[in-house]
Each structure stands twice: as C-alpha cells, then as structure tokens.
Write an enzyme that holds these catalytic residues in place. Sequence first.
Site, PDB file in Angstrom:
ATOM      1  N   GLY A   1       0.834  -1.192   0.000  1.00 24.59           N
ATOM      2  CA  GLY A   1       0.000   0.000   0.000  1.00 24.59           C
ATOM      3  C   GLY A   1       0.871   1.246   0.000  1.00 24.59           C
TER       4      GLY A   1
ATOM      5  CB  CYS B   1       3.101   3.348  11.627  1.00 26.01           C
ATOM      6  SG  CYS B   1       1.975   2.566  10.506  1.00 26.01           S
TER       7      CYS B   1
HETATM    8  C1  PLP Z   1      -1.965  -0.385   5.949  1.00 23.77           C
HETATM    9  C2  PLP Z   1      -2.240   0.908   5.251  1.00 23.77           C
HETATM   10  C3  PLP Z   1      -1.323   1.464   4.348  1.00 23.77           C
HETATM   11  C4  PLP Z   1       0.040   0.880   4.116  1.00 23.77           C
HETATM   12  O1  PLP Z   1       0.007  -0.341   3.456  1.00 23.77           O
HETATM   13  P1  PLP Z   1       1.282  -1.334   3.515  1.00 23.77           P
HETATM   14  O2  PLP Z   1       0.917  -2.404   2.550  1.00 23.77           O
HETATM   15  O3  PLP Z   1       1.333  -1.827   4.933  1.00 23.77           O
HETATM   16  O4  PLP Z   1       2.464  -0.557   3.117  1.00 23.77           O
HETATM   17  C5  PLP Z   1      -1.679   2.634   3.702  1.00 23.77           C
HETATM   18  N1  PLP Z   1      -2.863   3.215   3.934  1.00 23.77           N
HETATM   19  C6  PLP Z   1      -3.764   2.728   4.801  1.00 23.77           C
HETATM   20  C7  PLP Z   1      -5.073   3.431   4.993  1.00 23.77           C
HETATM   21  C8  PLP Z   1      -3.483   1.557   5.487  1.00 23.77           C
HETATM   22  O5  PLP Z   1      -4.379   1.077   6.348  1.00 23.77           O
END
Ligand code: PLP
Length: 383
Positions: A71, A324
Amino acid sequence: MKKIYLDYAATTPVDKRVLEEMKPYFSEKYGNASSLHSLGTEAKRALEEAREKVASVIKANPKEIIFTSSGTESNNTALKGVAFANRDKGKHIITTPIEHDCVLNSARWLKKQGFDVDFIPVDKYGLVDLEKLEELIRKDTILISVMHANNEIGTIEPIKEIGKIAKEHDVYFHTDAAQSYGKIDIDVKKMNIDLITANAHKIYGPKGVGALFIREGVKIDPLLHGGGHEFGLRSSTENVAGIVGFGKAAEIAKKEMRGESERLIKLRNTLIENILKIDDCWLNGHPDKRLPNNANFSFRFIEGESLVMYLDMQGICASTGSACSSKSLEPSHVLTAIGLKPEEAHGSLRLTTGRFTTKEDIDYVIEVLPNVVKNLRKLSPLK
Ligand SMILES: *Cc1c(COP(=O)(O)O)cnc(C)c1O
C-alpha cells in the site's frame, strides 16, 4: 492463553485458502513471468488471472491494475507519479490531514520538490468538508488524494461526491482504499476515481503485495525504472506467489463481502454499545459512516499504551493510535485533526474485528475491559 486478535486494521492472518493457492508458486511453478518457456507462461497466466480478480472487486479493467510491493508503494506512486508526469499542467496537490503517513510524507516530500500542498479541513468525525475542497481547487491543481476509509477511526469519506467534484474541475482523484478494498463497495466508474490504492495483507492475503488502479489515460510516471514490467509502470520481476495470494484473497473478499459486513456490523455495534457504558469514555469517528469492523474509543485519565499492555496480558491484542505511530510519543495526527486534546488522543483504544472474530471474543472483551480501565484509573496520576 487463547489470543483474541482485535487488530485487523494493522494486518490480518493469511486465510488458509489463500495460502494453499500460493504454495505451488514457490518451488514448483517458480517461472519468471517474462520467460518464454512453459514455466514462464504458466506464471504469466497466474499473474493475469490474479489481475482480473483484483480488478473485479472495484469493477475496473484488468489493464488498469499494476501490482506493487505494498500500500505504501502504491500511495507513493500515485502521488509522486502523477505529480511529476503532470508538472507542465500544474504543481498543486490537495489532500487531508488524516491520511496514512505514506500519503502525508509523500506530500511533504513533494512540497520540498517545489509542489504546493493544501489540506482539506475535517470535522469532529473526520469527514472532509466538500465546500472547502471546492474552494481549494485552483487552475493548477493536478491531484486530489482523499482516503476512502480512515485506518484509525474508521470514518468513511464521501468519495463519490469527491470524485464528482474532481471530474467537474478536470483534476485527478486518488483514494487510498487500503482499509476499504474488499470490505465495502467500490465502483471506479460510478465514483469517478482515477487512482486507487489497495494491498493484500489487509484482506487476508500476504504482506508485501499491493496494487494500484490507474484509470486508462491517466498520465503517471513510474517510481521504479527497469525492464518495463507492469505496463512500464513498475519494473521488477513480479512476486508471482504473492500476487496469486492477493488474487485469491480478493476473490474471497468479493464473494463474502455482503454477509461478512453484516456480521461485523452487529459485532461492532455490540462492542460500542457496551464499552460506552464505562464512565468518561467516548467513541471516536462517525457513528455510522464507519467501517463495519472498526471501533475507536478514548478513555479519560488513561494512557493508551498501558491499556494495550494490560489487555495483552488478558490475551487481547488491540492498538492505540495506528500501529506505526504507537511507537512514537506523539499523539495520533488523526485524533488531533478531529479536535482531541493531546491527553485525550493518548487515551485512545482501537479495536478492529475481522473474519475470525467470534461473538464469544466480543463478549470476553466486554467482560474484561471495564475492569482493566478501572484498575488503570486507580493507578493513574492523571486523575
Ligand atoms: C496499511 C495501510 C497502508 C500501508 O500499506 P502497507 O501495505 O502496509 O504498506 C496505507 N494506507 C492505509 C489506509 C493503510 O491502512
């Protein structure tokens, strides 16, 4: 002790059906999807099947999906890729103060590169102000990025209305749907969305796999340059097993979405109703424009970190702020953006349910939490 996992917004376990689908792609069907021989074409076919499944959840064309590593990478690509490819048109970007750090920090970095960034104000529920959004749009605005559902407080943003505004002003619209993809309905055409971020590990797929929907015709530059994989937008040998897992996870999510969402809303409402009986406690986020699986509370006179530790000792995995940010001492930027004082933000607890949460799990939390809160308050120097 049995673990009661209530942190599905941070990550989810890989569904056994997903794992089974992935297994052959490590040591048996290990071909490089770019190779011309049969092992290569087998991998390529699996890749394209997964692309269809991932696209189908949001009613997109498979050609409009690129696979990424996460993400985070999808959000970085959406913001930086659109900004750099459309520099000749303008340098203005609009986002919100409650985005995930990977959007906020991409925007901050773009600011250092000479782009202008404005933030749409949000109300006490975290909903963006649509009138303010229209006021912020300038001639040189190239991108609006507003998340679909917030990862901390669960608030669902009016993305259809935002899509309409973006289209009327001929501005690209990106939404980070990492918390909503496969959980609530998304239709890229009806909602006028140009770019969507999703990832596998929030929907019972593996970690380290993401997708970015890029509507056909959107001008975007890649972050990774190389052999031209993923339509030239994301070079690097594809993570075939991971992508196959994402495809399977997307297929299951789509099939089970309706029934699962109803089940989770019931559990969430039971949780909220009972936890709010505790003194000096309130719900953060919107009462009903919220994710089926999210409950976020603030408790006065308590540190969220202590609450999470004490709950862990009782077998309950919960979270305060976002996964985080909970390592830092700063209060959550989302909770302060909706108007909470730092001490109120510090006393927050996020409980997020999912596919393997049962009614018994919720009953156990309702039984345990009031006592944990009572005991912590007895010790509290804040009271
Ligand atoms: C978890 C999350 C991300 C980050 O995704 P990753 O795959 O862990 O890098 C970004 N935006 C939102 C809203 C998330 O919940």
